[in-house]
Design a protein around this motif. Structure first.
Motif, PDB file in Angstrom:
ATOM      1  N   ILE A  93       0.852  -1.189   0.000  1.00 47.64           N
ATOM      2  CA  ILE A  93       0.000   0.000   0.000  1.00 47.64           C
ATOM      3  C   ILE A  93       0.886   1.237   0.000  1.00 47.64           C
ATOM      4  N   ARG A  94       0.713   2.070  -1.009  1.00 51.25           N
ATOM      5  CA  ARG A  94       1.483   3.305  -1.128  1.00 51.25           C
ATOM      6  C   ARG A  94       0.667   4.478  -0.609  1.00 51.25           C
ATOM      7  N   ASP A  95       1.361   5.497  -0.065  1.00 50.49           N
ATOM      8  CA  ASP A  95       0.649   6.722   0.243  1.00 50.49           C
ATOM      9  C   ASP A  95       1.034   7.763  -0.805  1.00 50.49           C
ATOM     10  N   GLU A  96       0.801   9.049  -0.507  1.00 52.24           N
ATOM     11  CA  GLU A  96       1.035  10.069  -1.526  1.00 52.24           C
ATOM     12  C   GLU A  96       2.500  10.192  -1.938  1.00 52.24           C
ATOM     13  N   ARG A  97       3.407   9.619  -1.132  1.00 49.19           N
ATOM     14  CA  ARG A  97       4.826   9.654  -1.503  1.00 49.19           C
ATOM     15  C   ARG A  97       5.294   8.354  -2.155  1.00 49.19           C
ATOM     16  N   GLY A  98       4.374   7.442  -2.376  1.00 46.56           N
ATOM     17  CA  GLY A  98       4.701   6.240  -3.132  1.00 46.56           C
ATOM     18  C   GLY A  98       5.125   5.066  -2.278  1.00 46.56           C
ATOM     19  N   TRP A  99       5.992   4.229  -2.838  1.00 50.56           N
ATOM     20  CA  TRP A  99       6.420   2.989  -2.180  1.00 50.56           C
ATOM     21  C   TRP A  99       7.136   3.308  -0.872  1.00 50.56           C
ATOM     22  N   ARG A 100       6.720   2.644   0.196  1.00 50.01           N
ATOM     23  CA  ARG A 100       7.256   2.929   1.520  1.00 50.01           C
ATOM     24  C   ARG A 100       7.780   1.651   2.185  1.00 50.01           C
ATOM     25  N   PHE A 101       8.696   1.823   3.130  1.00 49.82           N
ATOM     26  CA  PHE A 101       9.317   0.692   3.810  1.00 49.82           C
ATOM     27  C   PHE A 101       8.667   0.445   5.167  1.00 49.82           C
ATOM     28  N   SER A 102       7.359   0.537   5.223  1.00 47.21           N
ATOM     29  CA  SER A 102       6.652   0.408   6.492  1.00 47.21           C
ATOM     30  C   SER A 102       6.597  -1.023   7.015  1.00 47.21           C
ATOM     31  N   LEU A 103       7.052  -2.007   6.231  1.00 49.83           N
ATOM     32  CA  LEU A 103       7.114  -3.378   6.716  1.00 49.83           C
ATOM     33  C   LEU A 103       8.339  -3.601   7.599  1.00 49.83           C
ATOM     34  N   ASP A 104       9.321  -2.697   7.528  1.00 52.89           N
ATOM     35  CA  ASP A 104      10.558  -2.824   8.294  1.00 52.89           C
ATOM     36  C   ASP A 104      10.435  -2.141   9.655  1.00 52.89           C
ATOM     37  N   PRO A 105      11.250  -2.571  10.633  1.00 50.78           N
ATOM     38  CA  PRO A 105      11.248  -1.909  11.940  1.00 50.78           C
ATOM     39  C   PRO A 105      11.497  -0.410  11.788  1.00 50.78           C
ATOM     40  N   ASP A 106      10.725   0.393  12.502  1.00 51.65           N
ATOM     41  CA  ASP A 106      10.825   1.852  12.472  1.00 51.65           C
ATOM     42  C   ASP A 106      10.462   2.447  11.111  1.00 51.65           C
ATOM     43  N   GLY A 107       9.912   1.615  10.205  1.00 56.62           N
ATOM     44  CA  GLY A 107       9.470   2.117   8.908  1.00 56.62           C
ATOM     45  C   GLY A 107      10.585   2.580   8.003  1.00 56.62           C
ATOM     46  N   ARG A 108      11.782   2.012   8.186  1.00 61.00           N
ATOM     47  CA  ARG A 108      12.935   2.383   7.351  1.00 61.00           C
ATOM     48  C   ARG A 108      13.604   1.133   6.807  1.00 61.00           C
ATOM     49  N   ASP A 109      14.079   1.228   5.559  1.00 57.26           N
ATOM     50  CA  ASP A 109      14.867   0.127   5.020  1.00 57.26           C
ATOM     51  C   ASP A 109      16.123  -0.014   5.876  1.00 57.26           C
ATOM     52  N   PRO A 110      16.416  -1.222   6.379  1.00 51.91           N
ATOM     53  CA  PRO A 110      17.534  -1.384   7.317  1.00 51.91           C
ATOM     54  C   PRO A 110      18.911  -1.177   6.703  1.00 51.91           C
ATOM     55  N   VAL A 111      19.016  -1.223   5.398  1.00 53.58           N
ATOM     56  CA  VAL A 111      20.308  -1.021   4.722  1.00 53.58           C
ATOM     57  C   VAL A 111      20.435   0.407   4.213  1.00 53.58           C
ATOM     58  N   LEU A 112      19.417   0.903   3.530  1.00 55.46           N
ATOM     59  CA  LEU A 112      19.477   2.234   2.920  1.00 55.46           C
ATOM     60  C   LEU A 112      19.107   3.341   3.901  1.00 55.46           C
ATOM     61  N   GLY A 113      18.361   3.000   4.958  1.00 56.87           N
ATOM     62  CA  GLY A 113      17.995   3.984   5.957  1.00 56.87           C
ATOM     63  C   GLY A 113      16.921   4.965   5.525  1.00 56.87           C
ATOM     64  N   VAL A 114      16.190   4.655   4.468  1.00 56.05           N
ATOM     65  CA  VAL A 114      15.161   5.570   3.966  1.00 56.05           C
ATOM     66  C   VAL A 114      13.772   5.033   4.292  1.00 56.05           C
ATOM     67  N   GLU A 115      12.812   5.950   4.414  1.00 59.08           N
ATOM     68  CA  GLU A 115      11.431   5.570   4.669  1.00 59.08           C
ATOM     69  C   GLU A 115      10.673   5.298   3.372  1.00 59.08           C
ATOM     70  N   PHE A 116      11.054   6.018   2.306  1.00 63.04           N
ATOM     71  CA  PHE A 116      10.387   5.895   1.018  1.00 63.04           C
ATOM     72  C   PHE A 116      11.420   5.701  -0.075  1.00 63.04           C
ATOM     73  N   LEU A 117      11.080   4.873  -1.053  1.00 66.18           N
ATOM     74  CA  LEU A 117      11.976   4.688  -2.196  1.00 66.18           C
ATOM     75  C   LEU A 117      12.178   6.001  -2.931  1.00 66.18           C
ATOM     76  N   SER A 118      11.199   6.882  -2.872  1.00 64.95           N
ATOM     77  CA  SER A 118      11.322   8.186  -3.527  1.00 64.95           C
ATOM     78  C   SER A 118      12.523   8.976  -3.015  1.00 64.95           C
ATOM     79  N   GLU A 119      12.949   8.732  -1.772  1.00 67.46           N
ATOM     80  CA  GLU A 119      14.127   9.422  -1.240  1.00 67.46           C
ATOM     81  C   GLU A 119      15.368   9.060  -2.043  1.00 67.46           C
ATOM     82  N   SER A 120      15.484   7.809  -2.414  1.00 63.32           N
ATOM     83  CA  SER A 120      16.626   7.379  -3.228  1.00 63.32           C
ATOM     84  C   SER A 120      16.527   7.954  -4.639  1.00 63.32           C
TER      85      SER A 120
END
Length: 327
Positions: A93-120
């Protein structure tokens, strides 16, 4: 392969969110037009592309719901690259900022440290305004996107990463079959893989019916082709089969109803249904399928098609593990 270049820059039809994440481009005739791939760098064995194959350097970002990303996850597993290329999974499920890492602890990708793929994406191209898509290969060191060129990603996993394939890994893109694989995969892309989207996102009756007719004509063609052989190219599992499978496995669950591809279900086409079960039961393929995430993504994010967001309980998926008789 030609599928990554067949694009258009015609009119855009935003959904209720009104953001770039959910825009769908259509032609003047109401035909769905797939967005071009923005990042197309390649990672090559000899480094001639500017980026060299290197274990532990790159991270594949995918969604279990997305058929284009699903291809890459299947190929990665079939080739035994799990310990070579890491895997990041976004929420269906995406929100207005698109694909999100909300399945990970703290809602961040554990390697990239971002909340949304859009940040990358924006770190790589601060002016980017298109939809953020998966699969994306991201450089773990810099956090920058290397490529979101989904047809090229899987071909390069098969050809450029060979030194790291597991013993006995299938050759999904053998040199002697490449021309035929390209030809068959291109037909499948236009009429089936992208064809279901052309049905679902058409904004005129003529555009929808044209896509519908092409889709089922191609499915009938595939039903006939597979009647006398196990795989699309004979007795060898190839890239073409992977590309077809990710549409077939979603067909009855979402495309039949949600995208109005309703002449019949795949379960009602005996040869294609047996072929799809054969692939599903192949080690490395079926375990990557998540019907719950698939349904929640399509019915929960395409607000222009399904404004209520209600997700259907069916269909019954227990048949996927029944004997297929194609061995």
């Amino acid at each position: 392969m030609p599928e990554s270049t067949a694009q258009s820059t015609q009119t855009t039809s935003p959904s209720s969110s009104g953001t770039a994440q959910f825009r769908r481009e259509t032609s003047a005739k109401g035909e769905f037009v797939r967005q071009a791939n923005r990042f197309t760098e390649r990672i090559t064995a000899d480094g001639s592309s500017g980026r060299k194959v290197e274990p532990g350097r790159y991270r594949l970002i995918w969604s279990r719901a997305c058929p284009w990303a699903h291809r890459a996850a299947i190929v990665r597993r079939l080739l035994g690259l799990e310990d070579v290329i890491s895997l990041g999974t976004v929420d269906p499920i995406r929100d207005e900022r698109g694909w999100r890492f909300s399945l990970d602890p703290d809602g961040r990708d554990p390697v990239l440290g971002v909340e949304f793929l859009s940040e990358s994406y924006l770190a790589t191209d601060p002016g980017y305004e298109g939809r953020v898509t998966v699969p994306s290969l991201v450089d773990e060191r810099s956090g920058l996107v290397v490529t979101n060129d989904y047809p090229r990603i899987t071909l390069d996993l098969s050809t450029e990463w060979k030194a790291f394939h597991k013993p006995g890994a299938p050759d999904l893109y053998p040199e002697d079959l490449r021309a035929e694989i390209d030809e068959v995969a291109d037909l499948i892309f236009h009429d089936v893989n992208n064809g279901v989207y052309k049905c679902g996102f058409a904004t005129t009756q003529d555009a929808y019916e044209s896509a519908y007719d092409a889709l089922f004509a191609r499915l009938d063609w595939l039903e006939d082709r597979l009647r006398g052989q196990r795989y699309l190219l004979g007795d060898r599992l190839t890239e073409a089969d992977v590309r077809l499978f990710t549409t077939l496995v979603r067909f009855d669950a979402v495309y039949h109803g949600h995208f109005k591809c309703n002449r019949n279900k795949i379960t009602e086409m005996p040869v294609l249904w047996a072929y799809a079960r054969d692939l599903f039961q192949t080690p490395g393929i079926g375990e990557t399928v998540d019907f719950d995430q698939i349904k929640r993504h399509y019915y929960g994010t395409h607000h222009m098609i399904n404004p209520t967001g209600v997700v259907p309980k069916g269909p019954d998926t227990s048949g996927w593990t029944t004997p297929h008789g194609r061995g």
